[in-house]
Design a protein around this motif. Structure first.
Motif, PDB file in Angstrom:
ATOM      1  N   THR A 206       0.881   7.144 -21.699  1.00 41.51           N
ATOM      2  CA  THR A 206       1.531   5.919 -22.169  1.00 41.51           C
ATOM      3  C   THR A 206       0.905   4.645 -21.627  1.00 41.51           C
ATOM      4  O   THR A 206       1.320   3.551 -22.007  1.00 41.51           O
ATOM      5  CB  THR A 206       3.023   5.906 -21.766  1.00 41.51           C
ATOM      6  N   VAL A 207      -0.076   4.724 -20.750  1.00 43.88           N
ATOM      7  CA  VAL A 207      -0.469   3.528 -20.005  1.00 43.88           C
ATOM      8  C   VAL A 207      -1.441   2.615 -20.766  1.00 43.88           C
ATOM      9  O   VAL A 207      -2.242   3.055 -21.589  1.00 43.88           O
ATOM     10  CB  VAL A 207      -1.115   3.876 -18.639  1.00 43.88           C
ATOM     11  N   MET A 208      -1.312   1.334 -20.433  1.00 34.11           N
ATOM     12  CA  MET A 208      -2.341   0.335 -20.713  1.00 34.11           C
ATOM     13  C   MET A 208      -2.565  -0.392 -19.390  1.00 34.11           C
ATOM     14  O   MET A 208      -1.610  -0.642 -18.649  1.00 34.11           O
ATOM     15  CB  MET A 208      -1.906  -0.653 -21.798  1.00 34.11           C
ATOM     16  N   PHE A 209      -3.825  -0.714 -19.089  1.00 37.79           N
ATOM     17  CA  PHE A 209      -4.083  -1.334 -17.795  1.00 37.79           C
ATOM     18  C   PHE A 209      -5.214  -2.344 -17.855  1.00 37.79           C
ATOM     19  O   PHE A 209      -5.983  -2.408 -18.824  1.00 37.79           O
ATOM     20  CB  PHE A 209      -4.378  -0.276 -16.719  1.00 37.79           C
ATOM     21  N   ASP A 210      -5.276  -3.137 -16.799  1.00 35.74           N
ATOM     22  CA  ASP A 210      -6.342  -4.111 -16.605  1.00 35.74           C
ATOM     23  C   ASP A 210      -7.598  -3.338 -16.186  1.00 35.74           C
ATOM     24  O   ASP A 210      -7.641  -2.735 -15.109  1.00 35.74           O
ATOM     25  CB  ASP A 210      -5.910  -5.105 -15.521  1.00 35.74           C
ATOM     26  N   ARG A 211      -8.608  -3.364 -17.027  1.00 34.01           N
ATOM     27  CA  ARG A 211      -9.800  -2.547 -16.799  1.00 34.01           C
ATOM     28  C   ARG A 211     -10.469  -2.886 -15.471  1.00 34.01           C
ATOM     29  O   ARG A 211     -10.796  -1.992 -14.677  1.00 34.01           O
ATOM     30  CB  ARG A 211     -10.797  -2.744 -17.945  1.00 34.01           C
ATOM     31  N   GLU A 212     -10.697  -4.151 -15.201  1.00 32.12           N
ATOM     32  CA  GLU A 212     -11.409  -4.555 -13.988  1.00 32.12           C
ATOM     33  C   GLU A 212     -10.633  -4.160 -12.739  1.00 32.12           C
ATOM     34  O   GLU A 212     -11.217  -3.675 -11.762  1.00 32.12           O
ATOM     35  CB  GLU A 212     -11.660  -6.056 -14.010  1.00 32.12           C
ATOM     36  N   ALA A 213      -9.306  -4.342 -12.755  1.00 34.31           N
ATOM     37  CA  ALA A 213      -8.493  -4.011 -11.596  1.00 34.31           C
ATOM     38  C   ALA A 213      -8.546  -2.519 -11.298  1.00 34.31           C
ATOM     39  O   ALA A 213      -8.653  -2.103 -10.133  1.00 34.31           O
ATOM     40  CB  ALA A 213      -7.056  -4.460 -11.819  1.00 34.31           C
ATOM     41  N   VAL A 214      -8.489  -1.695 -12.339  1.00 31.77           N
ATOM     42  CA  VAL A 214      -8.519  -0.243 -12.144  1.00 31.77           C
ATOM     43  C   VAL A 214      -9.894   0.211 -11.653  1.00 31.77           C
ATOM     44  O   VAL A 214     -10.006   1.061 -10.763  1.00 31.77           O
ATOM     45  CB  VAL A 214      -8.105   0.483 -13.438  1.00 31.77           C
ATOM     46  N   LEU A 215     -10.951  -0.360 -12.198  1.00 33.55           N
ATOM     47  CA  LEU A 215     -12.289  -0.011 -11.716  1.00 33.55           C
ATOM     48  C   LEU A 215     -12.473  -0.443 -10.261  1.00 33.55           C
ATOM     49  O   LEU A 215     -13.084   0.275  -9.457  1.00 33.55           O
ATOM     50  CB  LEU A 215     -13.356  -0.653 -12.604  1.00 33.55           C
ATOM     51  N   ASP A 216     -11.939  -1.601  -9.899  1.00 34.77           N
ATOM     52  CA  ASP A 216     -12.041  -2.065  -8.516  1.00 34.77           C
ATOM     53  C   ASP A 216     -11.305  -1.130  -7.557  1.00 34.77           C
ATOM     54  O   ASP A 216     -11.681  -1.019  -6.379  1.00 34.77           O
ATOM     55  CB  ASP A 216     -11.478  -3.487  -8.382  1.00 34.77           C
ATOM     56  N   ALA A 217     -10.262  -0.475  -8.046  1.00 30.09           N
ATOM     57  CA  ALA A 217      -9.514   0.479  -7.221  1.00 30.09           C
ATOM     58  C   ALA A 217     -10.192   1.846  -7.164  1.00 30.09           C
ATOM     59  O   ALA A 217      -9.697   2.757  -6.499  1.00 30.09           O
ATOM     60  CB  ALA A 217      -8.087   0.625  -7.749  1.00 30.09           C
ATOM     61  N   GLY A 218     -11.316   1.993  -7.851  1.00 29.94           N
ATOM     62  CA  GLY A 218     -12.078   3.235  -7.816  1.00 29.94           C
ATOM     63  C   GLY A 218     -12.087   4.001  -9.117  1.00 29.94           C
ATOM     64  O   GLY A 218     -12.858   4.948  -9.279  1.00 29.94           O
ATOM     65  N   GLY A 219     -11.205   3.618 -10.061  1.00 30.55           N
ATOM     66  CA  GLY A 219     -11.178   4.288 -11.350  1.00 30.55           C
ATOM     67  C   GLY A 219     -10.795   5.757 -11.233  1.00 30.55           C
ATOM     68  O   GLY A 219     -10.236   6.210 -10.237  1.00 30.55           O
ATOM     69  N   TYR A 220     -11.106   6.485 -12.280  1.00 28.34           N
ATOM     70  CA  TYR A 220     -10.807   7.912 -12.301  1.00 28.34           C
ATOM     71  C   TYR A 220     -11.802   8.692 -11.451  1.00 28.34           C
ATOM     72  O   TYR A 220     -12.968   8.302 -11.317  1.00 28.34           O
ATOM     73  CB  TYR A 220     -10.861   8.449 -13.732  1.00 28.34           C
ATOM     74  N   ARG A 221     -11.327   9.817 -10.898  1.00 27.11           N
ATOM     75  CA  ARG A 221     -12.187  10.735 -10.163  1.00 27.11           C
ATOM     76  C   ARG A 221     -11.948  12.156 -10.671  1.00 27.11           C
ATOM     77  O   ARG A 221     -10.950  12.426 -11.331  1.00 27.11           O
ATOM     78  CB  ARG A 221     -11.881  10.685  -8.662  1.00 27.11           C
ATOM     79  N   ASP A 222     -12.851  13.041 -10.322  1.00 26.11           N
ATOM     80  CA  ASP A 222     -12.663  14.451 -10.647  1.00 26.11           C
ATOM     81  C   ASP A 222     -11.661  15.034  -9.656  1.00 26.11           C
ATOM     82  O   ASP A 222     -12.020  15.420  -8.540  1.00 26.11           O
ATOM     83  CB  ASP A 222     -13.994  15.201 -10.577  1.00 26.11           C
ATOM     84  N   PHE A 223     -10.420  15.063 -10.050  1.00 26.28           N
ATOM     85  CA  PHE A 223      -9.332  15.592  -9.233  1.00 26.28           C
ATOM     86  C   PHE A 223      -8.524  16.499 -10.152  1.00 26.28           C
ATOM     87  O   PHE A 223      -7.500  16.101 -10.697  1.00 26.28           O
ATOM     88  CB  PHE A 223      -8.460  14.451  -8.705  1.00 26.28           C
ATOM     89  N   PRO A 224      -8.988  17.735 -10.373  1.00 25.27           N
ATOM     90  CA  PRO A 224      -8.408  18.608 -11.399  1.00 25.27           C
ATOM     91  C   PRO A 224      -6.894  18.688 -11.339  1.00 25.27           C
ATOM     92  O   PRO A 224      -6.305  18.889 -10.276  1.00 25.27           O
ATOM     93  CB  PRO A 224      -9.057  19.964 -11.100  1.00 25.27           C
ATOM     94  N   LEU A 225      -6.273  18.485 -12.491  1.00 17.68           N
ATOM     95  CA  LEU A 225      -4.833  18.594 -12.731  1.00 17.68           C
ATOM     96  C   LEU A 225      -4.032  17.407 -12.198  1.00 17.68           C
ATOM     97  O   LEU A 225      -2.839  17.281 -12.494  1.00 17.68           O
ATOM     98  CB  LEU A 225      -4.269  19.895 -12.139  1.00 17.68           C
ATOM     99  N   MET A 226      -4.672  16.527 -11.416  1.00 14.76           N
ATOM    100  CA  MET A 226      -3.942  15.401 -10.816  1.00 14.76           C
ATOM    101  C   MET A 226      -4.711  14.087 -10.982  1.00 14.76           C
ATOM    102  O   MET A 226      -4.548  13.170 -10.176  1.00 14.76           O
ATOM    103  CB  MET A 226      -3.707  15.661  -9.318  1.00 14.76           C
ATOM    104  N   GLU A 227      -5.548  13.982 -12.007  1.00 16.74           N
ATOM    105  CA  GLU A 227      -6.383  12.797 -12.168  1.00 16.74           C
ATOM    106  C   GLU A 227      -5.557  11.515 -12.233  1.00 16.74           C
ATOM    107  O   GLU A 227      -5.952  10.482 -11.675  1.00 16.74           O
ATOM    108  CB  GLU A 227      -7.226  12.907 -13.441  1.00 16.74           C
ATOM    109  N   ASP A 228      -4.439  11.589 -12.932  1.00 13.85           N
ATOM    110  CA  ASP A 228      -3.637  10.379 -13.109  1.00 13.85           C
ATOM    111  C   ASP A 228      -2.919   9.980 -11.823  1.00 13.85           C
ATOM    112  O   ASP A 228      -2.998   8.828 -11.386  1.00 13.85           O
ATOM    113  CB  ASP A 228      -2.653  10.550 -14.261  1.00 13.85           C
ATOM    114  N   TRP A 229      -2.227  10.931 -11.210  1.00 10.05           N
ATOM    115  CA  TRP A 229      -1.480  10.630  -9.977  1.00 10.05           C
ATOM    116  C   TRP A 229      -2.422  10.132  -8.884  1.00 10.05           C
ATOM    117  O   TRP A 229      -2.107   9.199  -8.142  1.00 10.05           O
ATOM    118  CB  TRP A 229      -0.731  11.870  -9.538  1.00 10.05           C
ATOM    119  N   ASP A 230      -3.582  10.731  -8.789  1.00 13.81           N
ATOM    120  CA  ASP A 230      -4.589  10.290  -7.820  1.00 13.81           C
ATOM    121  C   ASP A 230      -4.953   8.824  -8.051  1.00 13.81           C
ATOM    122  O   ASP A 230      -5.044   8.037  -7.106  1.00 13.81           O
ATOM    123  CB  ASP A 230      -5.827  11.187  -7.937  1.00 13.81           C
ATOM    124  N   LEU A 231      -5.149   8.444  -9.317  1.00 11.47           N
ATOM    125  CA  LEU A 231      -5.495   7.053  -9.627  1.00 11.47           C
ATOM    126  C   LEU A 231      -4.336   6.118  -9.299  1.00 11.47           C
ATOM    127  O   LEU A 231      -4.536   5.047  -8.707  1.00 11.47           O
ATOM    128  CB  LEU A 231      -5.884   6.930 -11.095  1.00 11.47           C
TER     129      LEU A 231
END
Length: 268
Positions: free
Chosen positions: A159-184
Motif C-alpha cells: 500500500t505504500v507511497m514514499f519519498d524516493r530520496e528519503a528512502v534511498l538516504d535511509a539505505g533503501g531495500y536490502r536482500d533480507f528474505p521474507l522481511m524486506e519491508d519490515w527491515d526498511l
C-alpha cells in the motif's frame, strides 16, 4: 507531468490476468503516475513475458527493467528504485488492486505534511476481490507506528507511497528474505523518517497460499533475524525482543492447518 513512479515487481510465474488487472488499477488512478517500472530478476514464463511486453507496447508510461544479478526481492526492488525517475514512488504487486483514488490521497499527504512514507489498511481476498475476506488494519499516526515497530510490521508493504530520496538516504531495500519491508521501515524509523497510514483501505491484496509462504523453519529464522536487527537498531528494547520471539516464532513452526487458523483469526 506526473510526480509518481510505480515500482512494480513481477514474479517469473505471475498470472497474466492478475498482472493486467493490477496494471489497469494503476493506469485508472485519479492521479495517474508518470511511469510504471515493471522489474524482474528471473527468467519469465512465456505467458508472463508476453503479458509484460503487451503492457509496455500499449502503455507509453510503462517500461520493463530486468536485473538478473539482483538478489531476491529486496535486491530487485532496490535496483528498480534507483532507476525510478520521479520524486515519489508507489509500490504495487502483480496480483493486487489499487483503489482509484489511492495515489491522490497519498500524494496529498506526502506533499502537505512531514511524512516520508504513507500506507493504508489492506483488504485481503482469495480469488474473488468482491467482497474481500478481511481487512488488515494498521496504526495511523507516526507515534503508533513506532510503538508497533519492535514486534509487528506496522505498514502494509503493497500500500505504500514514499519519498524516493528519503528512502534511498535511509539505505533503501536490502536482500533480507521474507522481511524486506519490515527491515526498511525499521531502518527508516531509526534514521528519523516520518510515517503515516491513512485510515482508509486503498489496496486489495490476493492472499492465496499466503499462509503456506509464511510458515516453516526459514520464516522462523527470518523472525529471529528481524528481532535481532530491531534490537541492534535501537528500535526494540530487550522486553520487546522477548515478546517478538515468543509471539511470532512458534506459529511459524506449526502445521499448515493450525497456521492458517491463526492467520484467519489474527490476520497477521
Amino acid at each position: 507531468m506526473g510526480e509518481i513512479s510505480v515500482l512494480f515487481p513481477v514474479a517469473a510465474t505471475s498470472d497474466p490476468s492478475d498482472l493486467n488487472r493490477a496494471h489497469r488499477s494503476i493506469t485508472e488512478q485519479t492521479s495517474p503516475p508518470a511511469e510504471i517500472v515493471l522489474v524482474t530478476n528471473q527468467s519469465l514464463t512465456e505467458d508472463t513475458e508476453t503479458a509484460i511486453n503487451d503492457l509496455v507496447n500499449t502503455h507509453s508510461i510503462s517500461r520493463h527493467e530486468h536485473f538478473p544479478d539482483a538478489k531476491g526481492l529486496g535486491g530487485v526492488l532496490q535496483a528498480g528504485l534507483k532507476g525510478c525517475l520521479m520524486p515519489f514512488v508507489a509500490r504495487m504487486d502483480a496480483d493486487d488492486i489499487s483503489e482509484p483514488e489511492r495515489f491522490t490521497h497519498q500524494l496529498n499527504v506526502l506533499k502537505e505534511t512531514n511524512a516520508h512514507i504513507v500506507g493504508s489498511h489492506l483488504a485481503e481476498f482469495r480469488d474473488d476481490p468482491e467482497p474481500p475476506e478481511r481487512t488488515r488494519k494498521v496504526p495511523t499516526s507516526h507515534n503508533e507506528i513506532a510503538e508497533w515497530m519492535p514486534w509487528r510490521c506496522p505498514v502494509n508493504h503493497p500500500t505504500v507511497m514514499f519519498d524516493r530520496e528519503a528512502v534511498l538516504d535511509a539505505g533503501g531495500y536490502r536482500d533480507f528474505p521474507l522481511m524486506e519491508d519490515w527491515d526498511l521501515w525499521a531502518r527508516g524509523l531509526a534514521a528519523g523518517l516520518q510515517f503515516r497510514n491513512l485510515n482508509q483501505t486503498l489496496v486489495r491484496a490476493n492472499v492465496n497460499n499466503l499462509v503456506d509462504r509464511r510458515e516453516g523453519l526459514n520464516y522462523a529464522m527470518a523472525e529471529i533475524q528481524m528481532a535481532w536487527k530491531l534490537r541492534k537498531l535501537g528500535v526494540a528494547s530487550p522486553r520487546d525482543t522477548l515478546q517478538h520471539l515468543c509471539l511470532r516464532v512458534p506459529p511459524r513452526l506449526l502445521p499448515s492447518y493450525i497456521g492458517k487458523r491463526i492467520y484467519d483469526i489474527f490476520a497477521r
